[in-house]
Enzyme design. Structure first.
Site, mmCIF file in Angstrom:
data_model
loop_
_atom_site.group_PDB
_atom_site.id
_atom_site.type_symbol
_atom_site.label_atom_id
_atom_site.label_comp_id
_atom_site.label_asym_id
_atom_site.label_seq_id
_atom_site.Cartn_x
_atom_site.Cartn_y
_atom_site.Cartn_z
ATOM 1 N N PRO A 2 4.548 -2.362 4.731
ATOM 2 C CA PRO A 2 5.681 -1.682 5.772
ATOM 3 C C PRO A 2 5.256 -0.160 5.513
ATOM 4 O O PRO A 2 5.097 0.399 4.101
ATOM 5 C CB PRO A 2 6.893 -2.091 4.782
ATOM 6 N N GLU A 3 5.378 0.786 6.309
ATOM 7 C CA GLU A 3 5.239 2.104 6.282
ATOM 8 C C GLU A 3 6.803 2.652 6.545
ATOM 9 O O GLU A 3 7.661 2.143 6.625
ATOM 10 C CB GLU A 3 4.217 2.632 7.606
ATOM 11 N N LYS A 61 9.133 5.878 0.808
ATOM 12 C CA LYS A 61 9.294 4.475 1.234
ATOM 13 C C LYS A 61 10.101 3.685 0.084
ATOM 14 O O LYS A 61 10.450 2.460 0.060
ATOM 15 C CB LYS A 61 7.842 3.678 1.083
ATOM 16 N N HIS A 95 9.082 -17.330 -1.099
ATOM 17 C CA HIS A 95 8.747 -16.559 -2.108
ATOM 18 C C HIS A 95 9.623 -15.677 -2.496
ATOM 19 O O HIS A 95 9.777 -14.351 -2.798
ATOM 20 C CB HIS A 95 7.585 -15.483 -1.586
ATOM 21 N N ARG A 117 3.283 -11.113 -2.825
ATOM 22 C CA ARG A 117 2.186 -10.417 -3.536
ATOM 23 C C ARG A 117 2.879 -9.700 -4.752
ATOM 24 O O ARG A 117 2.323 -9.473 -5.737
ATOM 25 C CB ARG A 117 1.412 -9.868 -2.805
ATOM 26 N N ARG A 159 -4.717 24.458 0.323
ATOM 27 C CA ARG A 159 -5.817 23.483 -0.202
ATOM 28 C C ARG A 159 -6.955 22.999 0.488
ATOM 29 O O ARG A 159 -6.974 23.095 1.666
ATOM 30 C CB ARG A 159 -5.087 21.991 -0.255
ATOM 31 N N ARG A 269 -9.276 1.785 1.821
ATOM 32 C CA ARG A 269 -8.814 1.478 3.160
ATOM 33 C C ARG A 269 -9.641 1.823 4.250
ATOM 34 O O ARG A 269 -10.946 2.265 4.031
ATOM 35 C CB ARG A 269 -7.440 1.859 3.485
#
Ligand SMILES: [Zn+2]
Length: 298
Positions: A2-3, A61, A95, A117, A159, A269
């Site tokens: 989920p974002e 999040k 779950h 998970r 940066r 990723r």
């Protein structure tokens, strides 16, 4: 995974369904999702029982439900977590990890934490109603009304690290995530490896606007759903994935120029980008080459 837009959809669902309710009992079916709570499963349950839920808030999040004693129920969905509001008689999910019985505004309902998970979890944050101290280091997200655009632009440009890495830095800007970072970069025609210090203020501002745009659109459509495990608070999947231009489209033609979208490994990723619209930045000059230049007069 989920974002932020999905998490915001969950937050809005919680605001609608559980605020005003009192937690009458708590059942922890697996200890792992409460591992961040120093009280342990029994203490976690005791700290919540009898408490009234006063709100549903979010930072990046992380979600939290302020409680009537000044504490908060703090949650993170991790990779596969779901918060579901169900009638108490509903069949337990495969779950199902934590079950909170509610009474009051959401009479006869249960708040369930389901997580295959178990990277996510719930904990009670002491004194965390206003902002849990556990997450006070996390920056505001670009959908937050108090997000400071000028400060963000200035920090990025100080940066040397790549702009995508910066978009994923939760201490700088929270909640963007891999999918929305790739989409915002595609829209802004920037390669993720472009160093922040070599972008103009206008480029960073434009990118921020695109990140906000992508996330706002996702929010309007119920979020993205790449993970079949993800559903929102009422069990509906998002469907924003149809509107993506870069993420998950390796080899497909760029919607702008037709060049095949490329995928490269990025921080365990993937990053997806158009090699034509988002050219790979040229390497910096080597220190040796820099030395050979005549320094400008003071
Ligand atoms: Zn292109």
């Amino acid at each position: 995974m989920p974002e932020l837009p999905e998490v915001e959809v969950v937050r809005a669902g919680l605001a609608q369904h559980v605020v005003g309710a009192t937690i009458t009992s708590v059942e922890v079916l697996h200890p792992r999702p409460v591992r961040r709570d120093p009280r342990g499963p029994a203490g976690f349950a005791a700290a919540l029982t009898g408490r009234r839920i006063e709100g549903a808030r979010r930072r990046g999040k992380y979600l939290w439900l302020p409680l009537d004693n000044g504490d908060a129920l703090l949650g993170h969905l991790g990779m596969s977590g779901q918060l579901l509001v169900q009638p108490p008689g509903a069949e337990p999910e495969r779950h199902l990890r934590i079950r909170l019985a509610l009474e009051g505004a959401a009479e006869g309902r249960e708040l369930r934490f389901v997580d295959q998970r178990m990277f996510g979890g719930l904990s009670v944050s002491a004194g965390g109603a206003e902002l849990p101290p556990e997450i006070s280091h996390i920056a505001r997200d670009p959908l937050d009304e108090e997000f400071d655009d000028d400060a963000f632009v200035a920090k990025v440009r100080r940066r040397s690290s790549g702009i995508k890495r910066q978009l994923l830095d939760q201490a700088l800007i929270s909640g963007v995530g891999n999918i929305y970072a790739d989409e915002a970069l595609w829209r802004a025609r920037l390669h993720g490896e472009r160093p922040g210090e070599r972008l103009t203020a206008a480029q960073v501002r434009d990118l921020l606007g695109h990140a906000r745009g992508v996330m706002t659109e996702a929010l309007g459509q119920g979020g993205t759903s790449f993970d079949a495990l993800y559903v929102n608070v009422n069990g509906e999947s998002g469907y924003f994935d149809r509107a993506l231009h870069a993420y998950g489209r390796e080899g497909e033609p760029c919607d702008r120029c037709g060049a095949p979208v490329r995928r490269v490994a990025f921080m365990n990723r993937s990053s997806y980008f158009c090699p034509v619209c988002q050219p790979v930045p040229r390497r910096r000059r080597t220190p040796l080459a820099g030395l050979s230049r005549t320094p400008p007069p003071d």
